[in-house]
Motif scaffolding. Structure first.
Motif, PDB file in Angstrom:
ATOM      1  N   LYS A  12       0.922  -1.169  -0.067  1.00  0.00           N
ATOM      2  CA  LYS A  12       0.234  -0.111   0.127  1.00  0.00           C
ATOM      3  C   LYS A  12       0.834   1.395  -0.005  1.00  0.00           C
ATOM      4  O   LYS A  12       0.535   2.354  -0.900  1.00  0.00           O
ATOM      5  CB  LYS A  12      -0.839  -0.199   1.117  1.00  0.00           C
ATOM      6  CG  LYS A  12      -2.096  -0.816   1.105  1.00  0.00           C
ATOM      7  CD  LYS A  12      -3.039  -0.732   2.348  1.00  0.00           C
ATOM      8  CE  LYS A  12      -4.196  -1.620   2.437  1.00  0.00           C
ATOM      9  NZ  LYS A  12      -4.934  -1.767   3.629  1.00  0.00           N
ATOM     10  N   ILE A  15       2.421   1.700  -3.302  1.00  0.00           N
ATOM     11  CA  ILE A  15       1.453   2.199  -4.514  1.00  0.00           C
ATOM     12  C   ILE A  15       1.066   3.854  -4.213  1.00  0.00           C
ATOM     13  O   ILE A  15       0.898   4.445  -5.010  1.00  0.00           O
ATOM     14  CB  ILE A  15       0.201   1.519  -4.289  1.00  0.00           C
ATOM     15  CG1 ILE A  15       0.427   0.236  -4.825  1.00  0.00           C
ATOM     16  CG2 ILE A  15      -0.930   2.085  -5.070  1.00  0.00           C
ATOM     17  CD1 ILE A  15      -0.769  -1.009  -4.563  1.00  0.00           C
ATOM     18  N   GLN A  16       0.788   4.289  -2.827  1.00  0.00           N
ATOM     19  CA  GLN A  16       0.580   5.448  -2.614  1.00  0.00           C
ATOM     20  C   GLN A  16       1.897   6.587  -2.936  1.00  0.00           C
ATOM     21  O   GLN A  16       1.667   7.659  -3.337  1.00  0.00           O
ATOM     22  CB  GLN A  16       0.484   5.793  -1.009  1.00  0.00           C
ATOM     23  CG  GLN A  16      -0.973   5.013  -0.410  1.00  0.00           C
ATOM     24  CD  GLN A  16      -0.965   5.071   0.872  1.00  0.00           C
ATOM     25  OE1 GLN A  16       0.149   5.488   1.781  1.00  0.00           O
ATOM     26  NE2 GLN A  16      -2.155   4.877   1.567  1.00  0.00           N
ATOM     27  N   GLU A  17       2.981   6.064  -2.695  1.00  0.00           N
ATOM     28  CA  GLU A  17       4.221   6.707  -3.194  1.00  0.00           C
ATOM     29  C   GLU A  17       4.463   7.084  -4.737  1.00  0.00           C
ATOM     30  O   GLU A  17       4.484   7.876  -5.023  1.00  0.00           O
ATOM     31  CB  GLU A  17       5.290   6.423  -2.547  1.00  0.00           C
ATOM     32  CG  GLU A  17       5.607   6.290  -1.001  1.00  0.00           C
ATOM     33  CD  GLU A  17       6.849   5.529  -0.433  1.00  0.00           C
ATOM     34  OE1 GLU A  17       7.685   4.775  -1.220  1.00  0.00           O
ATOM     35  OE2 GLU A  17       7.063   5.629   0.716  1.00  0.00           O
ATOM     36  N   THR A  18       4.025   6.011  -5.375  1.00  0.00           N
ATOM     37  CA  THR A  18       3.990   5.855  -6.812  1.00  0.00           C
ATOM     38  C   THR A  18       3.089   6.758  -7.319  1.00  0.00           C
ATOM     39  O   THR A  18       3.025   7.709  -8.196  1.00  0.00           O
ATOM     40  CB  THR A  18       3.839   4.424  -7.174  1.00  0.00           C
ATOM     41  OG1 THR A  18       4.623   3.373  -6.796  1.00  0.00           O
ATOM     42  CG2 THR A  18       3.902   4.512  -8.866  1.00  0.00           C
ATOM     43  N   VAL A  19       1.856   6.775  -6.830  1.00  0.00           N
ATOM     44  CA  VAL A  19       0.596   7.619  -7.269  1.00  0.00           C
ATOM     45  C   VAL A  19       1.014   9.122  -6.670  1.00  0.00           C
ATOM     46  O   VAL A  19       1.011   9.974  -7.703  1.00  0.00           O
ATOM     47  CB  VAL A  19      -0.614   7.305  -6.709  1.00  0.00           C
ATOM     48  CG1 VAL A  19      -1.917   8.423  -6.675  1.00  0.00           C
ATOM     49  CG2 VAL A  19      -1.201   5.866  -7.186  1.00  0.00           C
ATOM     50  N   ALA A  20       1.631   9.377  -5.725  1.00  0.00           N
ATOM     51  CA  ALA A  20       1.772  10.833  -5.440  1.00  0.00           C
ATOM     52  C   ALA A  20       3.045  11.278  -6.347  1.00  0.00           C
ATOM     53  O   ALA A  20       2.888  12.609  -6.840  1.00  0.00           O
ATOM     54  CB  ALA A  20       2.601  10.862  -3.932  1.00  0.00           C
ATOM     55  N   GLU A  21       4.043  10.490  -6.770  1.00  0.00           N
ATOM     56  CA  GLU A  21       5.125  10.718  -7.608  1.00  0.00           C
ATOM     57  C   GLU A  21       4.562  11.214  -8.838  1.00  0.00           C
ATOM     58  O   GLU A  21       4.768  12.193  -9.517  1.00  0.00           O
ATOM     59  CB  GLU A  21       6.160   9.876  -7.452  1.00  0.00           C
ATOM     60  CG  GLU A  21       7.056   9.817  -6.619  1.00  0.00           C
ATOM     61  CD  GLU A  21       7.943   8.555  -6.451  1.00  0.00           C
ATOM     62  OE1 GLU A  21       8.075   7.746  -7.425  1.00  0.00           O
ATOM     63  OE2 GLU A  21       8.707   8.377  -5.448  1.00  0.00           O
ATOM     64  N   THR A  22       3.724  10.379  -9.332  1.00  0.00           N
ATOM     65  CA  THR A  22       2.867  10.460 -10.694  1.00  0.00           C
ATOM     66  C   THR A  22       2.183  11.579 -10.885  1.00  0.00           C
ATOM     67  O   THR A  22       2.081  12.465 -11.915  1.00  0.00           O
ATOM     68  CB  THR A  22       2.113   9.134 -11.045  1.00  0.00           C
ATOM     69  OG1 THR A  22       2.917   8.098 -11.257  1.00  0.00           O
ATOM     70  CG2 THR A  22       1.475   9.292 -12.444  1.00  0.00           C
ATOM     71  N   ILE A  23       1.300  12.070  -9.702  1.00  0.00           N
ATOM     72  CA  ILE A  23       0.678  13.071  -9.893  1.00  0.00           C
ATOM     73  C   ILE A  23       1.658  14.366  -9.850  1.00  0.00           C
ATOM     74  O   ILE A  23       1.329  15.625 -10.480  1.00  0.00           O
ATOM     75  CB  ILE A  23      -0.286  13.011  -8.551  1.00  0.00           C
ATOM     76  CG1 ILE A  23      -1.504  12.311  -8.769  1.00  0.00           C
ATOM     77  CG2 ILE A  23      -0.966  14.604  -8.547  1.00  0.00           C
ATOM     78  CD1 ILE A  23      -2.323  11.944  -7.598  1.00  0.00           C
ATOM     79  N   GLN A  24       2.536  14.317  -9.138  1.00  0.00           N
ATOM     80  CA  GLN A  24       3.564  15.496  -8.939  1.00  0.00           C
ATOM     81  C   GLN A  24       4.155  15.718 -10.304  1.00  0.00           C
ATOM     82  O   GLN A  24       4.390  16.989 -10.489  1.00  0.00           O
ATOM     83  CB  GLN A  24       4.540  15.264  -7.674  1.00  0.00           C
ATOM     84  CG  GLN A  24       5.604  16.361  -7.661  1.00  0.00           C
ATOM     85  CD  GLN A  24       4.851  17.542  -6.624  1.00  0.00           C
ATOM     86  OE1 GLN A  24       3.821  17.194  -6.453  1.00  0.00           O
ATOM     87  NE2 GLN A  24       5.308  18.766  -7.180  1.00  0.00           N
TER      88      GLN A  24
END
Length: 71
Positions: A12, A15-24
């Motif tokens: 989890k 996944i959270q870190e990956t989503v945050a990096e992608t949004i950034q």
């Protein structure tokens, strides 16, 4: 470490870190700090002035037709 070796909480977090990096990365303006050529700036100002005076541009349907596209 492989995903199969991760706990649910570790997965989890990954996944959270990956989503945050992608949004950034999507929120970065690639044109920030770049200058507009004077002729492009003038074209934009002219277009804005024409629009504000009520002049209408070419309808999208007509542009698509001229390019051989189905609208």
């Amino acid at each position: 470490m492989q995903v199969k070796d991760m706990t649910i909480e570790e997965l989890k977090l990954l996944i959270q870190e990956t989503v945050a990096e992608t949004i950034q990365s999507l929120m970065v303006d690639p044109d920030e700090g770049k200058q507009i050529k004077p002729e492009v700036k003038q074209q934009l100002l002219d277009s804005l002035q024409r629009t504000q005076s009520g002049e209408r541009g070419t309808p999208a349907e007509e542009v698509a037709k001229n390019l051989g596209l189905t609208w």
